[in-house]
Design an enzyme around this catalytic site. Structure first.
Site, PDB file in Angstrom:
ATOM      1  N   CYS A 104       0.816  -1.215   0.000  1.00 14.40           N
ATOM      2  CA  CYS A 104       0.000   0.000   0.000  1.00 14.40           C
ATOM      3  C   CYS A 104       0.855   1.272   0.000  1.00 14.40           C
ATOM      4  CB  CYS A 104      -0.906   0.042   1.225  1.00 14.40           C
ATOM      5  SG  CYS A 104      -2.124  -1.274   1.282  1.00 14.40           S
ATOM      6  N   HIS A 105       1.908   1.264   0.812  1.00 15.32           N
ATOM      7  CA  HIS A 105       2.635   2.509   1.065  1.00 15.32           C
ATOM      8  C   HIS A 105       3.835   2.720   0.148  1.00 15.32           C
ATOM      9  CE1 HIS A 105       0.246   3.407   4.613  1.00 15.32           C
ATOM     10  NE2 HIS A 105       0.453   2.195   5.065  1.00 15.32           N
ATOM     11  N   CYS A 139      -2.894  -1.159  10.951  1.00 16.82           N
ATOM     12  CA  CYS A 139      -2.578  -1.600   9.592  1.00 16.82           C
ATOM     13  C   CYS A 139      -2.398  -3.113   9.552  1.00 16.82           C
ATOM     14  CB  CYS A 139      -1.280  -0.941   9.100  1.00 16.82           C
ATOM     15  SG  CYS A 139      -1.545   0.592   8.186  1.00 16.82           S
ATOM     16  N   CYS A 202       5.376  13.686  36.618  1.00 18.11           N
ATOM     17  CA  CYS A 202       6.350  13.901  35.541  1.00 18.11           C
ATOM     18  C   CYS A 202       7.018  15.262  35.736  1.00 18.11           C
ATOM     19  CB  CYS A 202       5.667  13.887  34.180  1.00 18.11           C
ATOM     20  SG  CYS A 202       4.651  12.449  33.835  1.00 18.11           S
ATOM     21  N   CYS A 205      10.158  16.099  38.154  1.00 14.84           N
ATOM     22  CA  CYS A 205      11.508  15.867  37.647  1.00 14.84           C
ATOM     23  C   CYS A 205      11.773  16.680  36.372  1.00 14.84           C
ATOM     24  CB  CYS A 205      11.722  14.387  37.335  1.00 14.84           C
ATOM     25  SG  CYS A 205      11.865  13.338  38.786  1.00 14.84           S
ATOM     26  N   HIS A 206      10.913  16.532  35.381  1.00 10.20           N
ATOM     27  CA  HIS A 206      11.257  16.981  34.030  1.00 10.20           C
ATOM     28  C   HIS A 206      10.910  18.445  33.755  1.00 10.20           C
ATOM     29  CE1 HIS A 206      12.558  12.993  32.973  1.00 10.20           C
ATOM     30  NE2 HIS A 206      11.439  12.502  33.455  1.00 10.20           N
ATOM     31  N   ARG A 243       9.190   3.714  28.317  1.00  5.28           N
ATOM     32  CA  ARG A 243       9.861   4.728  29.136  1.00  5.28           C
ATOM     33  C   ARG A 243       8.895   5.299  30.181  1.00  5.28           C
ATOM     34  NH1 ARG A 243      14.419   6.226  31.423  1.00  5.28           N
ATOM     35  NH2 ARG A 243      12.947   5.957  33.085  1.00  5.28           N
ATOM     36  N   CYS A 247       9.362   5.157  34.226  1.00  2.22           N
ATOM     37  CA  CYS A 247       9.347   6.328  35.092  1.00  2.22           C
ATOM     38  C   CYS A 247       8.323   6.164  36.215  1.00  2.22           C
ATOM     39  CB  CYS A 247       8.986   7.584  34.285  1.00  2.22           C
ATOM     40  SG  CYS A 247      10.403   8.445  33.592  1.00  2.22           S
TER      41      CYS A 247
END
Lengths: 286, 109
Positions: A104-105, A139, A202, A205-206, A243, A247
């Site tokens: 298809c792609h 898909c 989240c 810390c970030h 990830r 965390c």
């Protein structure tokens, strides 16, 4: 004599503290293969007005020179083993419909250019926000009649890596308004919710402590423009939700499942905090 | 048996006579050390690449013995002096008896 020695030691200790404090953004630029310029610092998108962050930074900025270099040449970047596997999978016919991705792609370099930059995105037909991994599995099950990939395992990360490479250097640009607004708001809510026995969100810390040490490592802004990312400690590619789960687990909480609606919403929100950075995946991190 | 073992090699296509060129090689391999145990407590058998050789027109450039402590996807970077045009041959020897070979041409002007 002894005093002098002590003073020297104290001076050395001070010196190393100073160098730690400076080890945040040294202004280095990331150019991959000597030609693909990656935007690793950009003005924060408008919706981050209340966060106190005015410049968004790729995780690459927070890493050591040795780790950074691994990403500057595709030969040195171990994630490209997975990209090669992804190319093979792209052209492999699987499932009851006798199709491969390529059926298809077509050519992955043409059809997938820019795709990674806008995911997660709203899917009108399904009436939901979809991650790249979610779309790959849609898909596989609905178009190819093949089994879905495990959400965060190597077949999936290899395909994600292959698709990400086609958008490297393009700015992340996920839509947060219109039908995606509800999921985005849910993601934002999750981002600021404290989880676990350590009661950490989240943002703790970030957003509030990026650049500071967490154990032996610098906290980044938690940007996901470099995912899937090759982690040296895993010797393999790590998926975004993987990830997230790590965390939340580290806050000593029960985590959401990979591919869950909560993580999809969180991925949309976190991706939107990186609007303006370049797609960098597959990146290399310690 | 190791899965998905694929070598990757970078050699410049052209060089000047006597030039020292840089060669990079990497092979995907799990390099199971033989020290680890599985979930049931049984030792996972050792399965590593135990030797890597690079030849240029039949002459040995480098011959390496690999030990179990070498990590996943062993990577080698080394230099060679090329006196003439020719072919680099790279060979990896697996514990299971498999031998993986690849070649790269270089033109010396």
């Amino acid at each position: 004599m002894r005093k002098v020695l002590q003073r020297t030691v104290a001076a050395m200790a001070l010196g190393s503290i100073a160098s730690i404090a400076m080890a945040q953004d040294d202004g280095a630029d990331l150019v991959i293969n000597g030609e693909i310029e990656i935007t690793v610092r950009a003005p924060a998108p408008a919706h981050m007005g209340d966060t106190g962050i005015d410049t968004i930074l790729s995780g690459w900025v927070f890493r050591s020179d040795e780790t950074r270099q691994l990403e500057m040449d595709d030969f040195d970047n171990p994630a490209f083993l997975a990209v090669d596997q992804g190319i093979e999978a792209w052209n492999t016919v699987e499932g009851t419909e006798g199709k491969s991705c390529a059926t298809c792609h077509g050519d992955v370099e043409e059809s997938m250019a820019g795709v990674r930059a806008v995911y997660p995105r709203w899917n009108e037909e399904a009436g939901e926000v979809r991650t790249l991994a979610g779309q790959i599995n849609d898909c596989r099950t609905n178009q190819m009649g093949a089994d879905a990939y495990a959400y965060d395992k190597s077949d999936m990360t290899a395909m994600e890596a292959l698709i990400s490479v086609q958008s490297r250097g393009m700015p992340v640009n996920v839509a947060i308004d219109g039908p995606a607004a509800d999921a985005w708001a849910q993601g934002q809510e999750l981002y600021y919710t404290r989880f676990g026995q350590l009661e950490l969100s989240c943002a703790n810390c970030h957003e509030e402590n990026y650049g500071n040490y967490i154990r032996a490592d610098h906290l980044s802004q938690g940007q996901i423009n470099g995912f899937p990312t090759y982690r040296l400690k895993n010797a393999g590619l790590v998926q975004t939700h993987n990830r997230f789960r790590g965390c939340i687990r580290d806050t000593r909480a029960e985590t959401f499942a990979v591919g869950s609606p909560e993580f999809v919403a969180l991925e949309l929100y976190v991706a939107s905090r990186g609007n303006g950075l370049s797609v960098e995946g597959p990146s290399v991190r310690p | 048996m190791a899965d998905n073992v694929t070598p990757r090699i970078r050699v410049p296509r052209e060089a000047a006579a006597g030039e020292v060129i840089e060669i990079k090689t990497l092979i995907s391999h799990q390099m199971e050390s033989g020290q680890r145990r599985d979930g049931d407590g049984n030792i996972i058998p050792r399965s590593i690449i135990n030797r890597f050789v690079c030849d240029f027109n039949g002459e040995t450039v480098i011959d390496v013995t690999l030990e179990p402590a070498i990590s996943t996807n062993p990577y080698f970077e080394f230099t060679a002096t090329v006196p003439e045009s020719g072919t680099f041959t790279f060979t990896w020897y697996d514990d299971d008896g498999s031998v993986y070979t690849d070649t790269k041409e270089i033109t010396v002007s």
